[in-house]
Design a protein around this motif. Structure first.
Motif, PDB file in Angstrom:
ATOM      1  N   ASP A   1       0.222   6.549   3.323  1.00 45.50           N
ATOM      2  CA  ASP A   1      -0.778   7.532   3.774  1.00 45.50           C
ATOM      3  C   ASP A   1      -0.811   8.350   4.896  1.00 45.50           C
ATOM      4  OD1 ASP A   1      -0.992   5.559   5.484  1.00 45.50           O
ATOM      5  OD2 ASP A   1      -2.958   4.958   5.043  1.00 45.50           O
TER       6      ASP A   1
ATOM      7  N   LEU B   1      -2.575   1.787  -6.474  1.00 40.69           N
ATOM      8  CA  LEU B   1      -3.648   2.459  -5.557  1.00 40.69           C
ATOM      9  C   LEU B   1      -2.919   4.019  -5.312  1.00 40.69           C
ATOM     10  CD1 LEU B   1      -3.340  -0.248  -2.637  1.00 40.69           C
ATOM     11  CD2 LEU B   1      -5.228   0.502  -4.137  1.00 40.69           C
ATOM     12  N   GLU B   2      -1.629   4.355  -5.654  1.00 43.02           N
ATOM     13  CA  GLU B   2      -1.214   5.868  -5.230  1.00 43.02           C
ATOM     14  C   GLU B   2      -1.677   6.515  -6.617  1.00 43.02           C
ATOM     15  OE1 GLU B   2       0.629   9.139  -4.390  1.00 43.02           O
ATOM     16  OE2 GLU B   2       0.070   7.594  -3.228  1.00 43.02           O
TER      17      GLU B   2
ATOM     18  N   THR C   1       0.967  -1.342  -0.081  1.00 39.06           N
ATOM     19  CA  THR C   1       0.006  -0.213   0.132  1.00 39.06           C
ATOM     20  C   THR C   1       0.864   1.267  -0.053  1.00 39.06           C
ATOM     21  OG1 THR C   1      -0.226  -0.232   2.496  1.00 39.06           O
ATOM     22  CG2 THR C   1      -1.903  -1.110   1.142  1.00 39.06           C
TER      23      THR C   1
ATOM     24  N   ARG D   1      -5.194   7.445  -5.998  1.00 37.80           N
ATOM     25  CA  ARG D   1      -5.302   8.420  -5.308  1.00 37.80           C
ATOM     26  C   ARG D   1      -4.901   9.711  -5.998  1.00 37.80           C
ATOM     27  NH1 ARG D   1      -2.378  12.034  -2.477  1.00 37.80           N
ATOM     28  NH2 ARG D   1      -0.231  11.269  -3.282  1.00 37.80           N
ATOM     29  N   ARG D   2      -4.088   9.620  -6.993  1.00 40.38           N
ATOM     30  CA  ARG D   2      -3.707  11.051  -7.750  1.00 40.38           C
ATOM     31  C   ARG D   2      -4.854  11.239  -8.792  1.00 40.38           C
ATOM     32  NH1 ARG D   2       2.581  10.399  -8.935  1.00 40.38           N
ATOM     33  NH2 ARG D   2       3.522   9.695  -6.818  1.00 40.38           N
TER      34      ARG D   2
END
Length: 337
Positions: free
Chosen positions: A151, A217-218, A148, A221-222
């Motif tokens: 965060d 996952l990053e 992950t 988020r972006r």
């Protein structure tokens, strides 16, 4: 005793480090950051360098240890140690983090998902890896990639595969309990979301999916819009343990494509759970070697390519990519899984 051929080869390596320092800089800097957990200081680099030079000169002999060889070695060691020291001294965080196990969940035989709560926040790039030590195996470190992205909560998730004959991974997979304390070293490694705008080709085998999963996952988020193709492979269908989660991500984000690949069409006798069916619109599992499957989809020119898996998987995949015209020097991979 050093042979002439051996010493010449070593000298050539050190000469390359002297003439092409940037080639060795990334590895040296990562190593310098990682060595902080051992309590290494600048004085240790000087002492080790001097001891190495003295040993090589003693066993190489006057005939082999020429002024040219001596100069090449001293220059190379100066470049490498300077890069390591600079990277270590630039760090302002602790040399290692203490972490408490908050979850340990077996996903298939020999693979567990372990989640940790760090005692203080550790910033890292999605795709990097860290060294990990468990109390039952002091001074024995295993490299793992967070699955992950960072965060700010201090929670890390690792996907750990038991290595046959290994000293550390069997303990991590089979003996870890909630409340255990692990030690985590500084984040290192070259994998990560590229700064360019290229579409991404990600190729993973087994737990090698972890650093690629973190990047996906990053990207979510972006608010990513670039195309991402993930070939997720394993020996057996059950080795694709994270496939249901990846399918859910792909259903929500059309730019993400998941292609499952297994070398065998059936699971081993000990795995009795039914294989999950792909949701509507998701690619069905393909049977074959992942490198061959990947190149059957095209030549992938213009993609940023990352490969994560065992050494044999990485090498065979690069061989296949080279055969379709990809410059494999641009293909990124970190330690094998």
């Amino acid at each position: 005793m050093c042979s002439g051929t051996g010493l010449s080869a070593l000298s050539l390596t050190s000469s390359n480090a002297s003439t092409s320092p940037t080639r060795y800089s990334s590895t040296s800097r990562s190593s310098g950051r990682d060595h902080r957990k051992y309590g290494v200081t600048d004085e240790h680099y000087t002492a080790v360098g001097n001891a190495l030079i003295e040993a090589l000169e003693t066993f190489g002999g006057a005939e082999m240890w020429t002024d040219e060889v001596d100069s090449a070695w001293r220059n190379a060691l100066a470049i490498i140690s300077a890069a390591m020291m600079d990277a270590a001294n630039a760090e302002d965080g602790p040399p290692a983090w203490s972490a408490t196990v908050i979850e340990c969940r077996p996903v298939i035989k020999g693979v567990a998902v372990v989640r940790l709560q760090l005692d203080q926040t550790m910033q890292y790039r999605a795709g990097q890896y860290v060294s990990v030590q468990v109390a039952a195996r002091p001074r024995m470190w295993r490299y793992l990639s967070p699955a992950t992205p960072y965060d700010g909560t201090g929670v890390l998730e690792f996907h750990v595969r038991q290595v046959t004959g290994g000293w550390v991974s069997p303990v991590m997979v089979n003996q870890t309990a909630v409340g255990d304390t692990w030690v985590v070293g500084s984040p290192i490694g070259a994998l990560g979301i590229p700064e360019n705008s290229k579409d991404l080709l990600m190729i993973a085998s087994g737990t090698g999916v972890a650093p690629l999963r973190a990047q996906i996952l990053e990207l979510i988020r972006r608010g990513n819009t670039r195309k991402v193709q993930l070939f997720y492979s394993g020996q057996h269908p059950c080795d694709l343990y994270d496939l249901p989660h990846l399918w859910k991500l792909a259903e929500k984000h059309p730019w993400l494509t998941i292609i499952p690949v297994s070398e065998e069409d059936e699971n081993p006798w000990w795995h009795t759970e039914p294989e999950p069916l792909p949701p509507i619109g998701m690619a069905r599992r393909i049977v074959g070697k992942v490198g061959k499957v990947v190149t059957s989809f095209g030549d992938w020119a213009g993609y940023d390519i990352q490969v994560v898996g065992s050494e044999s998987m990485v090498n065979s995949t690069k061989f296949r990519l080279r055969a379709v015209g990809i410059d494999v020097d641009t293909v990124r991979n970190d330690p094998t899984y």
